[in-house]
Structures are given as C-alpha cells and as structure tokens.
Scaffold this motif. Structure first.
Motif, PDB file in Angstrom:
ATOM      1  N   UNK A  73      -5.194 -10.991   1.701  1.00  0.00           N
ATOM      2  CA  UNK A  73      -6.242 -10.443   0.840  1.00  0.00           C
ATOM      3  C   UNK A  73      -7.165  -9.515   1.624  1.00  0.00           C
ATOM      4  N   UNK A  74      -7.575  -9.935   2.810  1.00  0.00           N
ATOM      5  CA  UNK A  74      -8.436  -9.079   3.641  1.00  0.00           C
ATOM      6  C   UNK A  74      -7.722  -7.780   4.000  1.00  0.00           C
ATOM      7  N   UNK A  75      -6.449  -7.881   4.341  1.00  0.00           N
ATOM      8  CA  UNK A  75      -5.665  -6.702   4.725  1.00  0.00           C
ATOM      9  C   UNK A  75      -5.421  -5.773   3.544  1.00  0.00           C
ATOM     10  N   UNK A  76      -5.441  -6.314   2.339  1.00  0.00           N
ATOM     11  CA  UNK A  76      -5.177  -5.489   1.167  1.00  0.00           C
ATOM     12  C   UNK A  76      -6.248  -4.419   0.958  1.00  0.00           C
ATOM     13  N   UNK A  77      -7.395  -4.580   1.589  1.00  0.00           N
ATOM     14  CA  UNK A  77      -8.480  -3.614   1.453  1.00  0.00           C
ATOM     15  C   UNK A  77      -8.443  -2.514   2.511  1.00  0.00           C
ATOM     16  N   UNK A  78      -7.521  -2.607   3.457  1.00  0.00           N
ATOM     17  CA  UNK A  78      -7.428  -1.586   4.503  1.00  0.00           C
ATOM     18  C   UNK A  78      -6.843  -0.300   3.945  1.00  0.00           C
ATOM     19  N   UNK A  79      -7.342   0.820   4.435  1.00  0.00           N
ATOM     20  CA  UNK A  79      -6.770   2.126   4.104  1.00  0.00           C
ATOM     21  C   UNK A  79      -5.802   2.464   5.234  1.00  0.00           C
ATOM     22  N   UNK A  80      -4.533   2.196   5.013  1.00  0.00           N
ATOM     23  CA  UNK A  80      -3.539   2.363   6.063  1.00  0.00           C
ATOM     24  C   UNK A  80      -3.274   3.831   6.390  1.00  0.00           C
ATOM     25  N   UNK A  81      -3.747   4.761   5.547  1.00  0.00           N
ATOM     26  CA  UNK A  81      -3.606   6.181   5.844  1.00  0.00           C
ATOM     27  C   UNK A  81      -4.714   6.690   6.746  1.00  0.00           C
ATOM     28  N   UNK A  82      -5.822   5.975   6.803  1.00  0.00           N
ATOM     29  CA  UNK A  82      -6.960   6.389   7.622  1.00  0.00           C
ATOM     30  C   UNK A  82      -7.434   5.232   8.472  1.00  0.00           C
TER      31      UNK A  82
ATOM     32  N   UNK B   8      -3.921  -5.562  -6.753  1.00  0.00           N
ATOM     33  CA  UNK B   8      -3.916  -5.229  -5.334  1.00  0.00           C
ATOM     34  C   UNK B   8      -4.788  -4.004  -5.177  1.00  0.00           C
ATOM     35  N   UNK B   9      -5.823  -4.017  -4.345  1.00  0.00           N
ATOM     36  CA  UNK B   9      -6.237  -5.066  -3.415  1.00  0.00           C
ATOM     37  C   UNK B   9      -6.779  -6.306  -4.132  1.00  0.00           C
ATOM     38  N   UNK B  10      -6.820  -7.373  -3.381  1.00  0.00           N
ATOM     39  CA  UNK B  10      -7.158  -8.676  -3.936  1.00  0.00           C
ATOM     40  C   UNK B  10      -8.644  -8.975  -3.742  1.00  0.00           C
ATOM     41  N   UNK B  11      -9.316  -9.263  -4.833  1.00  0.00           N
ATOM     42  CA  UNK B  11     -10.732  -9.639  -4.751  1.00  0.00           C
ATOM     43  C   UNK B  11     -10.833 -11.122  -4.400  1.00  0.00           C
ATOM     44  N   UNK B  12     -12.023 -11.529  -4.013  1.00  0.00           N
ATOM     45  CA  UNK B  12     -12.251 -12.944  -3.700  1.00  0.00           C
ATOM     46  C   UNK B  12     -11.988 -13.814  -4.922  1.00  0.00           C
ATOM     47  N   UNK B  13     -12.371 -13.330  -6.096  1.00  0.00           N
ATOM     48  CA  UNK B  13     -12.138 -14.084  -7.324  1.00  0.00           C
ATOM     49  C   UNK B  13     -10.660 -14.272  -7.609  1.00  0.00           C
ATOM     50  N   UNK B  14      -9.875 -13.200  -7.404  1.00  0.00           N
ATOM     51  CA  UNK B  14      -8.430 -13.313  -7.612  1.00  0.00           C
ATOM     52  C   UNK B  14      -7.802 -14.245  -6.599  1.00  0.00           C
ATOM     53  N   UNK B  15      -8.295 -14.201  -5.380  1.00  0.00           N
ATOM     54  CA  UNK B  15      -7.779 -15.106  -4.353  1.00  0.00           C
ATOM     55  C   UNK B  15      -8.038 -16.555  -4.754  1.00  0.00           C
ATOM     56  N   UNK B  16      -9.196 -16.798  -5.309  1.00  0.00           N
ATOM     57  CA  UNK B  16      -9.533 -18.149  -5.756  1.00  0.00           C
ATOM     58  C   UNK B  16      -8.584 -18.679  -6.818  1.00  0.00           C
ATOM     59  N   UNK B  17      -8.095 -17.794  -7.686  1.00  0.00           N
ATOM     60  CA  UNK B  17      -7.153 -18.251  -8.722  1.00  0.00           C
ATOM     61  C   UNK B  17      -5.776 -18.561  -8.147  1.00  0.00           C
ATOM     62  N   UNK B  18      -5.469 -18.001  -6.963  1.00  0.00           N
ATOM     63  CA  UNK B  18      -4.163 -18.246  -6.341  1.00  0.00           C
ATOM     64  C   UNK B  18      -4.135 -19.543  -5.532  1.00  0.00           C
ATOM     65  N   UNK B  19      -5.277 -19.980  -5.049  1.00  0.00           N
ATOM     66  CA  UNK B  19      -5.330 -21.129  -4.138  1.00  0.00           C
ATOM     67  C   UNK B  19      -4.663 -22.392  -4.688  1.00  0.00           C
ATOM     68  N   UNK B  20      -4.801 -22.719  -5.969  1.00  0.00           N
ATOM     69  CA  UNK B  20      -4.142 -23.936  -6.453  1.00  0.00           C
ATOM     70  C   UNK B  20      -2.609 -23.884  -6.378  1.00  0.00           C
ATOM     71  N   UNK B  21      -2.049 -22.702  -6.222  1.00  0.00           N
ATOM     72  CA  UNK B  21      -0.595 -22.556  -6.174  1.00  0.00           C
ATOM     73  C   UNK B  21      -0.044 -22.599  -4.753  1.00  0.00           C
ATOM     74  N   UNK B  22      -0.917 -22.731  -3.776  1.00  0.00           N
ATOM     75  CA  UNK B  22      -0.496 -22.761  -2.374  1.00  0.00           C
ATOM     76  C   UNK B  22      -0.344 -24.203  -1.915  1.00  0.00           C
ATOM     77  N   UNK B  23       0.657 -24.425  -1.056  1.00  0.00           N
ATOM     78  CA  UNK B  23       1.033 -25.791  -0.684  1.00  0.00           C
ATOM     79  C   UNK B  23       0.222 -26.403   0.450  1.00  0.00           C
ATOM     80  N   UNK B  24      -0.314 -25.570   1.345  1.00  0.00           N
ATOM     81  CA  UNK B  24      -0.986 -26.135   2.518  1.00  0.00           C
ATOM     82  C   UNK B  24      -1.965 -25.132   3.114  1.00  0.00           C
TER      83      UNK B  24
ATOM     84  N   UNK C 176       0.841  -1.197   0.000  1.00  0.00           N
ATOM     85  CA  UNK C 176       0.000   0.000   0.000  1.00  0.00           C
ATOM     86  C   UNK C 176       0.881   1.253   0.000  1.00  0.00           C
ATOM     87  N   UNK C 177       1.926   1.268   0.839  1.00  0.00           N
ATOM     88  CA  UNK C 177       2.817   2.427   0.947  1.00  0.00           C
ATOM     89  C   UNK C 177       3.574   2.679  -0.358  1.00  0.00           C
ATOM     90  N   UNK C 178       3.855   1.624  -1.100  1.00  0.00           N
ATOM     91  CA  UNK C 178       4.542   1.784  -2.381  1.00  0.00           C
ATOM     92  C   UNK C 178       3.597   2.281  -3.468  1.00  0.00           C
TER      93      UNK C 178
END
Length: 105
Positions: free
Chosen positions: A89-98, A62-78, A42-44
């Motif tokens: 993904x949930x944190x990607x929606x935070x406004x860290x300035x406010x 970024x931020x990550x939608x639920x649909x985008x998260x779903x496409x990443x799941x097959x690439x995760x090991x556990x 976010x800062x970058x």
C-alpha cells in the motif's frame, strides 16, 4: 476473472510471503518485494486490482488508501501478510517515473 488484475499471497518454503500477480488468468510475476509488484501495476497504468483471498475477490483502487487497506486486513492470514500488504500500500503511492534523486554524501 476476465481482464482483472489479481494479487494473491502465498508463503514460500523459507516462510517468506510472496505476492503473485495475475491478469486475465495469466500469471505475470511472483515477488517477495511488495514495491516490485506495485511498480508492475503502476507500469500497466492500472487503477484497480483485486485481492484473491479465501476464494473471494476483494476489489480495491490503486493506489491504496488507508481505508481500503483496512477493508483488506480481515482477508489476510497472518502478520507477515499484513506487513506485506502495508508495504504494498505504501509503495502504491510512489511515482515510479520520477524517483527521488540519490543523495550524494
């Protein structure tokens, strides 16, 4: 990998998932807290990132939608990596300035 923000996941000696953030091949940070990595992105002011998994780069907005998260799941090991990415993904929606004001009791 020029000028790309890349997130890779690893596991430390204690069995905890660590997110590793790189930009243009340079290591920026490694954290066990997904929200800290989301705050750094976010800062970058970035709006794209790639997950490096199984020697493949999977780009996502970024931020990550639920649909985008779903496409990443097959690439995760556990499950621990899945949990890390869900929190990221949930944190990607935070406004860290406010941030939300602290509740006073």
């Amino acid at each position: 990998m020029e000028n790309k923000n890349i997130l890779s996941l690893s596991t430390n000696a204690d069995g905890v998932v660590v997110g590793n953030l790189y930009r243009s091949g340079e290591h920026l940070l490694s954290m066990t807290q997904p929200a800290a990595i989301a705050a750094a992105i976010f800062a970058m002011g970035e709006c794209k990132i790639a997950l490096l998994a199984e020697s493949k780069l999977v780009e996502f907005p970024f931020p990550i939608s639920a649909g985008n998260l779903g496409t990443l799941l097959p690439f995760l090991d556990n499950k621990d990596q899945v949990d890390f990415m869900v929190e990221f993904a949930n944190s990607s929606w935070l406004d860290f300035l406010s941030p939300l004001p602290h509740l006073v009791t």
